[in-house]
Design a protein around this motif. Sequence first.
Motif, PDB file in Angstrom:
ATOM      1  N   LYS A 215       0.854  -1.196   0.000  1.00 41.91           N
ATOM      2  CA  LYS A 215       0.000   0.000   0.000  1.00 41.91           C
ATOM      3  C   LYS A 215       0.887   1.242   0.000  1.00 41.91           C
ATOM      4  O   LYS A 215       1.760   1.390   0.866  1.00 41.91           O
ATOM      5  CB  LYS A 215      -0.904   0.010   1.243  1.00 41.91           C
TER       6      LYS A 215
ATOM      7  N   VAL B 165       0.858   5.386   0.122  1.00 42.90           N
ATOM      8  CA  VAL B 165       0.044   6.550   0.477  1.00 42.90           C
ATOM      9  C   VAL B 165       0.811   7.817   0.122  1.00 42.90           C
ATOM     10  O   VAL B 165       1.984   7.962   0.474  1.00 42.90           O
ATOM     11  CB  VAL B 165      -0.288   6.550   1.993  1.00 42.90           C
TER      12      VAL B 165
ATOM     13  N   GLY C 146      -3.435  10.726   0.323  1.00 41.84           N
ATOM     14  CA  GLY C 146      -3.390  11.006   1.755  1.00 41.84           C
ATOM     15  C   GLY C 146      -4.014  12.332   2.150  1.00 41.84           C
ATOM     16  O   GLY C 146      -4.080  12.666   3.332  1.00 41.84           O
TER      17      GLY C 146
ATOM     18  N   ALA D 163      -0.127   9.326   9.073  1.00 39.34           N
ATOM     19  CA  ALA D 163      -0.154   8.349   7.979  1.00 39.34           C
ATOM     20  C   ALA D 163       0.566   7.067   8.382  1.00 39.34           C
ATOM     21  O   ALA D 163       0.097   5.955   8.097  1.00 39.34           O
ATOM     22  CB  ALA D 163       0.479   8.954   6.724  1.00 39.34           C
TER      23      ALA D 163
ATOM     24  N   LYS E 101      -1.745   5.290  10.869  1.00 37.88           N
ATOM     25  CA  LYS E 101      -2.941   4.745  10.222  1.00 37.88           C
ATOM     26  C   LYS E 101      -2.591   3.509   9.393  1.00 37.88           C
ATOM     27  O   LYS E 101      -3.350   2.535   9.359  1.00 37.88           O
ATOM     28  CB  LYS E 101      -3.604   5.825   9.354  1.00 37.88           C
ATOM     29  N   LEU E 102      -1.450   3.541   8.711  1.00 40.18           N
ATOM     30  CA  LEU E 102      -0.982   2.358   7.986  1.00 40.18           C
ATOM     31  C   LEU E 102      -0.760   1.197   8.939  1.00 40.18           C
ATOM     32  O   LEU E 102      -1.183   0.066   8.666  1.00 40.18           O
ATOM     33  CB  LEU E 102       0.322   2.663   7.241  1.00 40.18           C
TER      34      LEU E 102
ATOM     35  N   LEU F 265      -4.300  -0.066   9.874  1.00 37.86           N
ATOM     36  CA  LEU F 265      -5.143  -0.652   8.821  1.00 37.86           C
ATOM     37  C   LEU F 265      -4.524  -1.883   8.169  1.00 37.86           C
ATOM     38  O   LEU F 265      -5.251  -2.759   7.688  1.00 37.86           O
ATOM     39  CB  LEU F 265      -5.449   0.391   7.749  1.00 37.86           C
TER      40      LEU F 265
ATOM     41  N   PHE G  61      -9.535  -0.818   1.780  1.00 38.44           N
ATOM     42  CA  PHE G  61      -8.372  -0.183   2.408  1.00 38.44           C
ATOM     43  C   PHE G  61      -8.267   1.273   1.975  1.00 38.44           C
ATOM     44  O   PHE G  61      -8.116   2.170   2.797  1.00 38.44           O
ATOM     45  CB  PHE G  61      -7.095  -0.941   2.035  1.00 38.44           C
ATOM     46  N   LYS G  62      -8.379   1.478   0.662  1.00 37.58           N
ATOM     47  CA  LYS G  62      -8.276   2.834   0.121  1.00 37.58           C
ATOM     48  C   LYS G  62      -9.393   3.721   0.659  1.00 37.58           C
ATOM     49  O   LYS G  62      -9.158   4.866   1.063  1.00 37.58           O
ATOM     50  CB  LYS G  62      -8.332   2.780  -1.410  1.00 37.58           C
TER      51      LYS G  62
ATOM     52  N   PHE H 200      -8.699   4.515   4.320  1.00 36.08           N
ATOM     53  CA  PHE H 200      -7.575   5.435   4.533  1.00 36.08           C
ATOM     54  C   PHE H 200      -7.955   6.861   4.181  1.00 36.08           C
ATOM     55  O   PHE H 200      -7.524   7.810   4.837  1.00 36.08           O
ATOM     56  CB  PHE H 200      -6.342   5.014   3.729  1.00 36.08           C
ATOM     57  N   GLN H 201      -8.773   7.012   3.142  1.00 42.57           N
ATOM     58  CA  GLN H 201      -9.087   8.351   2.654  1.00 42.57           C
ATOM     59  C   GLN H 201     -10.230   9.016   3.405  1.00 42.57           C
ATOM     60  O   GLN H 201     -10.545  10.176   3.136  1.00 42.57           O
ATOM     61  CB  GLN H 201      -9.389   8.286   1.150  1.00 42.57           C
TER      62      GLN H 201
END
Length: 345
Positions: free
Chosen positions: A274, A276, A305, A313, A316-317, A320, A330-331, A334-335
């Motif tokens: 992933k 970002v 991001g 970030a 959060k990574l 997740l 996932f996307k 995250f967003q």
Amino acid sequence: MTNKPNILLIYTGGTIGMVKDYKTNALKAFDFSQIVDKIPELQQLNCHIESISFDEPMDSSNMNTAYYINIVNIIEENYLKFDGFVILTGSDTMSYISSAISFMLKNLKKPIIFTGSQLPIGDLRTDAKENLITSIQIAADQENGRPTIAEVCLYFEYKLYRANRTTKISAEQFEAFASMNYPPLAESGVHLSFNKHLIHQPKNTYNELIVRKNLVDDIVILKLFPGIKKEVVKSILNIPNLKGVVLETYGSGNAPTTKSFITLLKDAIQKGIKIVNVTQCVGGSVIQGHYETSVELNTIGVINGKDITTEAAVAKLMHLLNKNISDFEFKELFQKSMRGEITSK
């Protein structure tokens, strides 16, 4: 007569907990069980204060996910006994630590205030006393029997910030932190003023605290610079077991458009890594696809991001990547905002 709030002070290490041994001039860790003796002003606060310290004070440069879990364990074990928590850590990595804790705690309904100092608590000109006193006062503040703050925050030099919006900006100034993309939640002057419209309000007061302790730390920050070698990018993206990349791009999310660079990112994403996109700028937002130099990033599946900080970030990574979800989910996760760390609009 209302009961006084119970506040737990958690000392992990850092400058704030150091006092000078005047015989040797060396700094040594302070015994926080004696905190009221050192700062008698605390007796004026309308709360009861207890403290827990790490067995060995930890310099924040040595912090890792195992210590994040230690902090969360202490909060979990004491969550029902205390009305608020003040966590003292070294300021160097405080934004990383506090951002991670914000994702590890779901349905939080009590204040968790991170603070520290630039000078030791025993220093003549220390900023430690004000930071500590006001952090405890904020943690104890209630309205109609409920805590005014119910999220993870960071207090430093007269300002209370949402922790996962902060970045350390100065190694010398007392005003060591900034939150460029989200205003302060409170400011301390003659009065302690809360900006209540900015503070997170728990939607469901009945949901129990959920603690997430599984963090994936197989991630890297890749900061671009003009002239960065293809071999460098390739070697980083081929780190064994790599699962996530925080790609620090230029301006509003721009990166080289060379075929070799884009192919390296595309191949990594196809392997399940992933990636970002966050901006190197202190403030502002990634607007992926706004310029030609970020259109390809959109096409190959780089995650936007937006205005998230690098520190958040990373956190959060870590959070997740542990979830067994599709690339699309996932996307999407995250967003969007999970703990107020990103502007979702």
